[in-house]
Structures are given as structure tokens and as C-alpha cells.
Design a protein around this motif. Structure first.
Motif, PDB file in Angstrom:
ATOM      1  N   HIS A 184     -18.050  -6.103  50.621  1.00 60.02           N
ATOM      2  CA  HIS A 184     -18.640  -7.373  50.215  1.00 60.02           C
ATOM      3  C   HIS A 184     -19.493  -7.203  48.960  1.00 60.02           C
ATOM      4  O   HIS A 184     -19.320  -7.925  47.977  1.00 60.02           O
ATOM      5  N   GLU A 185     -20.399  -6.245  48.983  1.00 59.63           N
ATOM      6  CA  GLU A 185     -21.286  -6.046  47.833  1.00 59.63           C
ATOM      7  C   GLU A 185     -20.531  -5.523  46.614  1.00 59.63           C
ATOM      8  O   GLU A 185     -20.858  -5.879  45.482  1.00 59.63           O
ATOM      9  N   CYS A 186     -19.516  -4.693  46.824  1.00 59.77           N
ATOM     10  CA  CYS A 186     -18.711  -4.210  45.695  1.00 59.77           C
ATOM     11  C   CYS A 186     -17.911  -5.357  45.078  1.00 59.77           C
ATOM     12  O   CYS A 186     -17.670  -5.357  43.864  1.00 59.77           O
ATOM     13  N   GLY A 187     -17.515  -6.342  45.869  1.00 60.96           N
ATOM     14  CA  GLY A 187     -16.848  -7.526  45.322  1.00 60.96           C
ATOM     15  C   GLY A 187     -17.760  -8.273  44.361  1.00 60.96           C
ATOM     16  O   GLY A 187     -17.346  -8.667  43.268  1.00 60.96           O
ATOM     17  N   HIS A 188     -19.013  -8.470  44.773  1.00 61.62           N
ATOM     18  CA  HIS A 188     -19.985  -9.102  43.873  1.00 61.62           C
ATOM     19  C   HIS A 188     -20.192  -8.255  42.625  1.00 61.62           C
ATOM     20  O   HIS A 188     -20.268  -8.769  41.509  1.00 61.62           O
TER      21      HIS A 188
ATOM     22  N   GLY B  51     -17.566 -11.651  46.932  1.00 60.24           N
ATOM     23  CA  GLY B  51     -17.852 -10.798  48.085  1.00 60.24           C
ATOM     24  C   GLY B  51     -17.131 -11.250  49.347  1.00 60.24           C
ATOM     25  O   GLY B  51     -16.367 -10.479  49.947  1.00 60.24           O
TER      26      GLY B  51
ATOM     27  N   CYS C 226     -13.666  -9.468  51.197  1.00 61.20           N
ATOM     28  CA  CYS C 226     -13.623  -9.088  52.611  1.00 61.20           C
ATOM     29  C   CYS C 226     -12.537  -9.840  53.360  1.00 61.20           C
ATOM     30  O   CYS C 226     -11.869  -9.272  54.227  1.00 61.20           O
TER      31      CYS C 226
ATOM     32  N   HIS D 151     -17.064 -12.255  57.183  1.00 61.50           N
ATOM     33  CA  HIS D 151     -17.875 -12.396  55.969  1.00 61.50           C
ATOM     34  C   HIS D 151     -17.646 -13.745  55.287  1.00 61.50           C
ATOM     35  O   HIS D 151     -18.455 -14.167  54.472  1.00 61.50           O
TER      36      HIS D 151
ATOM     37  N   ASP E 144     -24.951 -16.351  49.632  1.00 61.14           N
ATOM     38  CA  ASP E 144     -23.712 -16.630  48.900  1.00 61.14           C
ATOM     39  C   ASP E 144     -23.402 -18.122  48.908  1.00 61.14           C
ATOM     40  O   ASP E 144     -22.968 -18.680  47.894  1.00 61.14           O
TER      41      ASP E 144
END
Length: 173
Positions: free
Chosen positions: A64-68, A110, A114, A137, A147
Motif C-alpha cells: 500500500h505505502e509503496c503504491g503511494h 495505495g 493492494c 485496503h 486516503d
């Protein structure tokens, strides 16, 4: 970009690996009971809890955080990303300029990352139950979560007639 994202994900894992302490202790106790008393019945349960805590809970959080992070890296006006972390929460704060459309994409990146990985896991290994950690998520786009609030604010900026960046970004931007 990939090396930066992997390094960011590894840092998140190291920072929040404390989440694995209780499942690891449970697994260690289950193995100890098996070795000491021949009671091997709790080992599969302990292994399942550890797998869900590591791959499910912690893994989905990192995705999730790597997507952001990846989405912020694609924004041309963002010069740096500041990480604000507490015991249970990590927030990414972009430094520089970000348009309303870019803000919307970052807010969606994010949960959608997911969701895609969860759908892939669901089709590949449906009996594991790990897909639910990732698919859940998508609920973070509700207005009560960060989000969701960011997505609503971005949509409001886009729909505001006085906002200079209300048009979608073009290829020559």
C-alpha cells in the motif's frame, strides 16, 4: 525508481517488523511444545498465524505505502517525499507542487495496488485467505481514512471552477 521503491519497502519492513513479535513467539512456543512434549498439533496453527501476520498484514501495508511512493515519484512537481511515522502509522508527505489530478492518483495508488495484488492472490491461491488482507485496503478509500479524505479533497479541487489545474494532465505537460 525500482531500487528506490524496494529500499523504501525494506525500510518500512524493518521499522514495523515488531508486528511479527507475537506470532513469532507463538510459533516458537508451538515448536517448543512439540519438541518437549510431542504436542505438534499447534504448529500448523502457529505457522498460519505467522504467515498471515507477515505476508498478509505487514506485506499488504508495505504494498500500500509503496503504491503511494511510486505514484509520488511520477509527479513532476514533487522534489522529495517526507516520511512521517508513529508507532502504528506512516504517512508520506510530498514536498513541492502537486496538482489535483496527481493528488487523486496518489490517493488511489495505495489501495488500488493492494486490490490488484489481492485479486491476483485470490485467483492464484484462493484457499490461503491471504487475498483478504490486500483486498481490504480498498476500504481505506472511505472518507473516514486518510486516503479517502485526500481523494475527496482532490475531487473537490478538480471540480472547483477557479482551480487552475482542473483539466486532466496532457502528454506534453
Amino acid at each position: 525508481m525500482i531500487a528506490r521503491t524496494l529500499r523504501f519497502g525494506a525500510n518500512l519492513f524493518l521499522r514495523y517488523s515488531w508486528v511479527l513479535a507475537a506470532p513469532a513467539a507463538f510459533a516458537g512456543t508451538a515448536v517448543w511444545l512439540g519438541v518437549s512434549y510431542g504436542a505438534w498439533g499447534t504448529v500448523p496453527l502457529a505457522w498460519g498465524i505467522f504467515v498471515h501476520a507477515s505476508i498478509g498484514l505487514l506485506g499488504s501495508y508495505i504494498v500500500h505505502e509503496c503504491g503511494h511512493f511510486v505514484a509520488l515519484g511520477l509527479c513532476r512537481g514533487v522534489i522529495a517525499v517526507r516520511v512521517e511515522a508513529t508507532l502504528l502509522r506512516t504517512s508520506l508527505k510530498p514536498e513541492g507542487e502537486i496538482t489535483a489530478w496527481e493528488s487523486l492518483v496518489v490517493a488511489l495508488a495505495g489501495p488500488l495496488g493492494c486490490l490488484i495484488l489481492g485479486a491476483a492472490a485470490w485467483s492464484a491461491i484462493p484457499q490461503s485467505g491471504l487475498a483478504w488482507w490486500y483486498v481490504s485496503h480498498f476500504a481505506l478509500l472511505a472518507p473516514c481514512f486518510g486516503d479517502g479524505r485526500a481523494a475527496i479533497a482532490a475531487v473537490r479541487r478538480i471540480s472547483d471552477r477557479t482551480c487552475p489545474d482542473r483539466q486532466p494532465p496532457g502528454p506534453c505537460r
